[in-house]
Design an enzyme around this catalytic site. Structure first.
Site, mmCIF file in Angstrom:
data_model
loop_
_atom_site.group_PDB
_atom_site.id
_atom_site.type_symbol
_atom_site.label_atom_id
_atom_site.label_comp_id
_atom_site.label_asym_id
_atom_site.label_seq_id
_atom_site.Cartn_x
_atom_site.Cartn_y
_atom_site.Cartn_z
ATOM 1 N N LYS A 219 0.789 -1.333 -0.095
ATOM 2 C CA LYS A 219 -0.079 -0.026 -0.093
ATOM 3 C C LYS A 219 0.799 1.180 -0.075
ATOM 4 O O LYS A 219 0.613 2.076 -0.721
ATOM 5 C CB LYS A 219 -0.894 -0.088 1.032
ATOM 6 C CG LYS A 219 -2.011 1.215 1.217
ATOM 7 C CD LYS A 219 -2.630 1.181 2.457
ATOM 8 C CE LYS A 219 -3.987 0.395 2.333
ATOM 9 N NZ LYS A 219 -4.020 -1.144 2.629
ATOM 10 N N ARG B 252 -3.856 3.057 8.210
ATOM 11 C CA ARG B 252 -4.087 1.723 7.400
ATOM 12 C C ARG B 252 -2.870 0.817 7.456
ATOM 13 O O ARG B 252 -1.764 1.232 7.672
ATOM 14 C CB ARG B 252 -4.286 2.131 5.775
ATOM 15 C CG ARG B 252 -5.749 3.073 5.682
ATOM 16 C CD ARG B 252 -5.845 3.362 4.444
ATOM 17 N NE ARG B 252 -6.921 4.264 4.246
ATOM 18 C CZ ARG B 252 -8.055 3.779 3.584
ATOM 19 N NH1 ARG B 252 -8.311 2.299 3.042
ATOM 20 N NH2 ARG B 252 -9.114 4.510 3.448
ATOM 21 N N GLY C 11 -7.928 -7.485 4.012
ATOM 22 C CA GLY C 11 -9.007 -7.600 4.998
ATOM 23 C C GLY C 11 -8.358 -8.307 6.313
ATOM 24 O O GLY C 11 -9.119 -8.394 7.416
ATOM 25 N N MET D 287 -5.828 -7.379 8.356
ATOM 26 C CA MET D 287 -5.215 -6.473 9.366
ATOM 27 C C MET D 287 -6.098 -5.211 9.579
ATOM 28 O O MET D 287 -7.068 -5.005 8.649
ATOM 29 C CB MET D 287 -3.839 -6.281 9.006
ATOM 30 C CG MET D 287 -2.612 -7.177 9.205
ATOM 31 S SD MET D 287 -1.348 -6.624 8.538
ATOM 32 C CE MET D 287 -1.361 -6.636 7.023
ATOM 33 N N ARG E 111 -3.162 -1.756 -6.208
ATOM 34 C CA ARG E 111 -2.414 -3.151 -6.001
ATOM 35 C C ARG E 111 -2.364 -4.141 -7.079
ATOM 36 O O ARG E 111 -3.713 -4.121 -7.629
ATOM 37 C CB ARG E 111 -2.685 -3.791 -4.525
ATOM 38 C CG ARG E 111 -4.240 -4.135 -4.421
ATOM 39 C CD ARG E 111 -4.055 -4.552 -3.002
ATOM 40 N NE ARG E 111 -5.849 -4.821 -2.706
ATOM 41 C CZ ARG E 111 -6.231 -5.186 -1.636
ATOM 42 N NH1 ARG E 111 -5.597 -4.973 -0.491
ATOM 43 N NH2 ARG E 111 -7.453 -5.353 -1.549
ATOM 44 N N HIS F 72 -15.566 -8.630 1.219
ATOM 45 C CA HIS F 72 -14.498 -9.628 1.765
ATOM 46 C C HIS F 72 -14.638 -10.767 1.437
ATOM 47 O O HIS F 72 -13.790 -11.644 1.027
ATOM 48 C CB HIS F 72 -14.665 -9.295 3.212
ATOM 49 C CG HIS F 72 -13.850 -10.422 4.006
ATOM 50 N ND1 HIS F 72 -14.207 -11.732 4.363
ATOM 51 C CD2 HIS F 72 -12.458 -10.258 4.402
ATOM 52 C CE1 HIS F 72 -13.336 -12.395 4.945
ATOM 53 N NE2 HIS F 72 -12.144 -11.376 4.809
ATOM 54 N N SER G 106 14.886 -43.404 -9.728
ATOM 55 C CA SER G 106 13.482 -42.870 -9.479
ATOM 56 C C SER G 106 13.721 -42.575 -8.045
ATOM 57 O O SER G 106 13.499 -43.531 -7.225
ATOM 58 C CB SER G 106 12.259 -43.853 -9.807
ATOM 59 O OG SER G 106 11.196 -42.977 -9.683
ATOM 60 N N CYS H 163 9.142 -39.602 -8.103
ATOM 61 C CA CYS H 163 7.796 -40.182 -8.147
ATOM 62 C C CYS H 163 7.061 -40.328 -6.780
ATOM 63 O O CYS H 163 5.874 -40.869 -6.764
ATOM 64 C CB CYS H 163 7.718 -41.505 -8.849
ATOM 65 S SG CYS H 163 8.661 -42.786 -7.866
ATOM 66 N N TYR I 214 13.043 -35.419 -14.780
ATOM 67 C CA TYR I 214 11.525 -35.401 -14.689
ATOM 68 C C TYR I 214 11.050 -35.404 -13.505
ATOM 69 O O TYR I 214 11.802 -35.549 -12.661
ATOM 70 C CB TYR I 214 10.860 -36.428 -15.536
ATOM 71 C CG TYR I 214 11.163 -37.972 -15.086
ATOM 72 C CD1 TYR I 214 9.939 -38.515 -14.238
ATOM 73 C CD2 TYR I 214 11.987 -38.661 -15.436
ATOM 74 C CE1 TYR I 214 10.133 -39.538 -13.683
ATOM 75 C CE2 TYR I 214 12.103 -39.907 -14.755
ATOM 76 C CZ TYR I 214 11.196 -40.490 -14.003
ATOM 77 O OH TYR I 214 11.152 -41.774 -13.224
#
Length: 896
Positions: free
Chosen positions: A27, A99, A108, A110, A345, A463, A785, A852, A872
């Site tokens: 902010k 703020r 929302g 804080m 933002r 909210h 693997s 895996c 992979y």
């Protein structure tokens, strides 16, 4: 040089900017950037106290660092000079908002306090100066309520009870209908209640108010909902310094019908469409919009009511997007016709919106493909794969109401009316739909476990909507047809629905349906297909040099799958092969299960072979279908892994008797066999290749089934690439011996079928010793693997079955940063994998490496696998899209 704790913004005079996000918070950094050139937007002046102060605040036991008060005084004086007003002045008071704002947006979570600086005398001066008595007293009652609740801990509901009582006397519904006398009465009642609760008068000194508010905002960094939000969003404690505090001159949207306040988005945060959307309220302050107490009007209505302000907003929207190269979430206030920007933002968005915006912005040449790939959090892709309501089922469903489509997806569950109920029911395994008048930040835990959220008030910027979109939870807001009869009942168009009844919501359309409506799986197409195609290109072209000096090209994503359906899902989600086919799951179907159980209780080799022969054709069919489904892509088949006791379960006498009859042996003989197979820790017992050393005929049957299935496909002209994987290896001699046996079986099948099949035969690396002797194992293994579930278990000494009893304590106290079975630990299993890579490739330069375990679908673990030089990762089919993106992000970030 003394540490600088405070930075100014506004009036084109900002000594901070967006590069200081870590210190000024999102902010504060964006306010400073908007205020200065080249943007020079209408931002009310103010100053930001840095996150460094928040950090010091907690280190010093909730005290401020030396010198802060003097520095704040200097910047407060600068603010007063900019506004031509003084804080606490009785005739023309400067009012400010206080703020919060961390470096990472936490909507929302804080605290914020508005209208600070009013007292019993200043309210009279404000009324006289503005000529608007109602506005002044409305601002005062709002300030007392917010300050009392946020800074002093007075129960919010006690303030609401007073205002509801006054409104009830005159029979009015909305706050703007309150007249001056009623507002004065509310203020008096507020102050009396405050004194009763706190044992002292409401503070009249504006400086005392300001420091009380600053302390409250810093204190809110560690409130339960903020902590919960960081935990839910995997924001590590310590990753941020804390929150900054911005003290900004107030501008007023509650000065009558020429004033208002709103929230807008430069693109639709729900769908990603390039349309300007938002909501606003006339004669209101910002909290009225985001709290969801009143249902606001669409931004498009502002174009009709005040085209001049709307046109200004459109121009600002375009400038901010061009500057930040991202969708902007903006807050604005109109004071008597003049527009002010209070915040911008990068906006929270759904997964679908994130992908669409990324693709569109590349087409618009606003960002590059690589920047686009970094714009989407891998976990957000799960939202695009959420089940959607089945269209045919919807035709037969009963639609009972409609609201605003705030967050897409199908949400179905038993309705509950509080966050606590949602948590409790979810712990019992129930699927719940959270139904509220509006949600508040304190509902965060309940929202996190709900299948969907339905509110009767609030809009797409409330909210509930913002948080639901961030979580990927379906949400319908502002559904006015939903009214609350009592704590356990809602009424929708005259019909009652009690706690526990089922409802279904469609977050894409805003519709609400009675009961449970069938859903259908999602598919990959359109923008998502394009987006993931870019990710595949990045991974395919990647190249890195490992710590051992080996150059590795490409980074593939495979899937774990044991059935043709798994293979089809893997293909559907873009996997390039099967990295783990578990054969044990195939033994639990009849008649294979009975034959396998008979094999287990057999007393000699010939009997075991006879029963295994009965299973062979079924195993062959299983392998044939899976290999065929993968259409020539690699399939890695793991030979039998679990201990035999998992297949012989007889906990009671009745179960023992029934199983003995099924297997045609005496109960006493079976009981002895069950007892002999029992193990205190079967995860470390007689399992995997240890079974093959003891009973080689088991693996010989499986290898024969694999070879015969492949031979059949070979003769049918179907492409195939099959690898055989040996589990639980701790000695190179295990691989040497089992490989020799397997190759003999394959040779016999080739001779019998007239084929020339060759199979890569590799080893799993699941134990520390295997990693440490990887150079010896690699002499007999074509690939490794990493089974990181067991590797983590044996490295940490944690039992996967029991660690849940203590892991939360370890994480809460930061003894461990991550759950080691969720995110691969780089210092333990990761370090062993690095050793195995180096030692293995010292023997075979092109040794193929993969993972895996469950970590194959975790973004942080995928990044580590790329760094270590794996070829992979393999994960569950539904995590494949996430892994495709996370792998590409690892490649891009490694370049920086």
């Amino acid at each position: 040089m003394a540490t600088k704790y405070v930075y100014f913004f506004g009036n084109g005079d900002a000594d901070g900017d967006e590069s200081m996000r870590a210190e000024l918070g999102g902010k504060g950094a964006n306010l400073a950037q908007m205020a200065k050139k080249p943007l020079s937007l209408p931002v009310p002046p103010g100053f930001t106290i840095t996150t460094d102060v928040c950090q010091e605040f907690y280190k010093l036991g909730r005290k401020y660092p030396a010198g802060l008060a003097k520095e704040v005084d200097v910047y407060l004086a600068k603010l007063e000079a900019a506004m031509g007003k003084k804080l606490g002045d009785e005739k023309d008071p400067l009012l400010v908002s206080v703020r919060s704002g961390a470096a990472i947006s936490m909507p929302g979570m804080m605290d914020t306090i508005l209208n600070l600086g009013l007292n019993d005398k200043a309210v009279l001066g404000l009324a006289a100066k503005t000529g608007n008595e109602r506005f002044a007293w409305d601002a005062y009652r709002r300030f007392i309520q917010m300050y009392g609740d946020v800074a002093m801990g007075v129960d919010h509901d006690k303030f609401e009870a007073i205002i509801d009582e006054v409104k009830a006397i005159r029979g009015i519904k909305d706050d703007p209908e309150l007249n001056v006398d009623e507002l004065k009465l509310i203020v008096e009642k507020y102050k009396k209640m405050y004194k009763k609760e706190k044992g002292e008068d409401f503070p009249q000194d504006a400086k005392v108010q300001m420091w009380g508010a600053i302390g409250a905002v810093f204190g809110s960094w560690m409130n339960p909902r903020a902590i919960k939000y960081r935990k839910l969003n995997n924001i590590k404690e310590g990753a941020l310094k804390g929150t900054a505090v911005s003290v900004m001159a107030m501008v007023f949207g509650n000065k009558g019908n020429t004033s208002g306040t709103g929230v807008c988005f430069s693109r639709d945060p729900s769908t990603g469409e390039n349309v300007f959307m938002g909501e606003y309220l006339m004669n209101a302050q910002g909290e009225d919009v985001v709290a969801g107490i009143r249902t606001p009007q669409k931004l498009s209505q502002l174009e009709k009511e005040n085209p001049k302000v709307y046109d200004q907003l459109c121009k600002i929207r375009a400038r901010l997007e061009k500057h930040y190269h991202d969708m902007q979430d903006m807050e604005f206030t109109v004071e008597e016709g003049k527009l002010y920007m209070l915040q911008c933002r990068n906006g929270k968005r759904t997964g679908a919106a994130a992908v669409k915006m990324a693709v569109d912005m590349v087409a618009e040449k606003l960002i590059t493909k690589e920047q686009a790939l970094l714009r989407v959090e891998p976990e957000q892709l799960n939202q695009l794969l959420l089940p959607q309501l089945d269209k045919e089922a919807v035709k037969k469903a009963t639609e009972i109401a409609a609201g605003l489509n705030a967050s897409p997806g199908a949400g179905c569950g038993q309705i509950v009316f509080t966050a606590d109920e949602a948590e409790a029911w979810a712990k019992e395994g129930k699927k719940v739909l959270l139904v509220r008048k509006e949600t508040s930040p304190d509902d965060i835990a309940g929202m996190a476990v709900a299948q969907g959220i339905l509110t009767s008030t609030g809009g797409r910027t409330s909210h509930a909507a913002v948080v639901a979109r961030g979580m990927g939870t379906p949400c319908v807001c502002g559904c006015a047809d939903v009214t609350f009869k009592d704590a356990n009942t809602i009424v929708v168009k005259g019909k009652s629905y009690k706690k526990g009844d089922f409802l279904t919501i469609d977050g894409a359309t805003g519709k609400v349906y009675e009961g449970q409506v069938a859903v259908k799986p999602a598919t990959i197409s359109g923008d998502l297909e394009t987006f993931l195609g870019w990710a595949d290109e990045v991974r395919a072209k990647s190249s890195r040099t490992t710590a051992s000096g080996q150059k590795v090209k490409g980074f593939d994503v495979f899937a774990n799958g044991d059935t043709p359906k798994n293979a089809e899902d893997a293909f559907r989600f873009g996997a390039k092969g099967i990295g783990l086919c578990r054969t044990e799951h195939m033994f639990f179907d009849e008649p294979k299960l009975t034959a396998f159980q008979k094999m287990i209780v057999s007393e000699d080799t010939e009997a075991r072979k006879a029963n295994l022969a009965k299973i062979l054709p079924y195993q062959q069919k299983d392998f044939y279908e899976i290999i065929k489904a993968m259409k020539g892509y690699p399939v890695t088949i793991r030979l039998l892994d679990p201990p035999l006791n998992e297949f012989i379960q007889a906990e009671s006498k009745d179960q023992l008797k029934a199983l003995a009859e099924k297997l045609d042996i005496k109960p006493a003989v079976l009981a002895a066999k069950v007892a002999a197979l029992d193990e205190h820790n079967p995860m470390l017992g007689h399992r995997g290749c240890r079974l093959a050393i003891t009973y080689p005929e088991i693996y010989e049957m499986q290898v024969e089934a694999i070879a015969r299935a492949t031979a059949k496909l070979d003769k049918e002209g179907v492409a195939h690439e099959v690898q055989i994987m040996i589990p639980n290896v701790v000695s190179y001699r295990e691989v040497e011996q089992i490989r020799g046996q397997a190759e003999a079986v394959i040779a016999n099948v080739n001779k019998e079928c007239g084929t020339n099949l060759k199979f890569a035969i590799g080893s799993m690396v699941e134990f520390p010793r295997t990693a440490l002797i990887a150079d010896k194992v690699a002499q007999f293994a074509d690939f490794f693997s990493f089974g990181t579930n067991d590797l983590s278990q044996t490295t940490f000494g944690f039992s996967r079955d029991d660690y849940g009893k203590f892991i939360e304590s370890y994480l809460d106290q930061r003894i461990l940063e991550d759950d080691p079975f969720a995110t691969l630990d780089p210092d333990g299993p990761g370090a062993l994998m690095e050793i195995a890579e180096a030692k293995g490739r010292s023997v075979k330069k092109n040794l193929h490496l993969g993972i895996c375990g469950e970590h194959g679908g975790d973004p942080a673990s995928i990044a580590l696998c790329y760094k270590l030089g794996l070829n992979y990762v393999s994960c569950s089919p539904f995590r494949v899209p996430l892994a495709r993106l996370a792998g590409a992000q690892a490649v891009i970030k490694a370049k920086k």
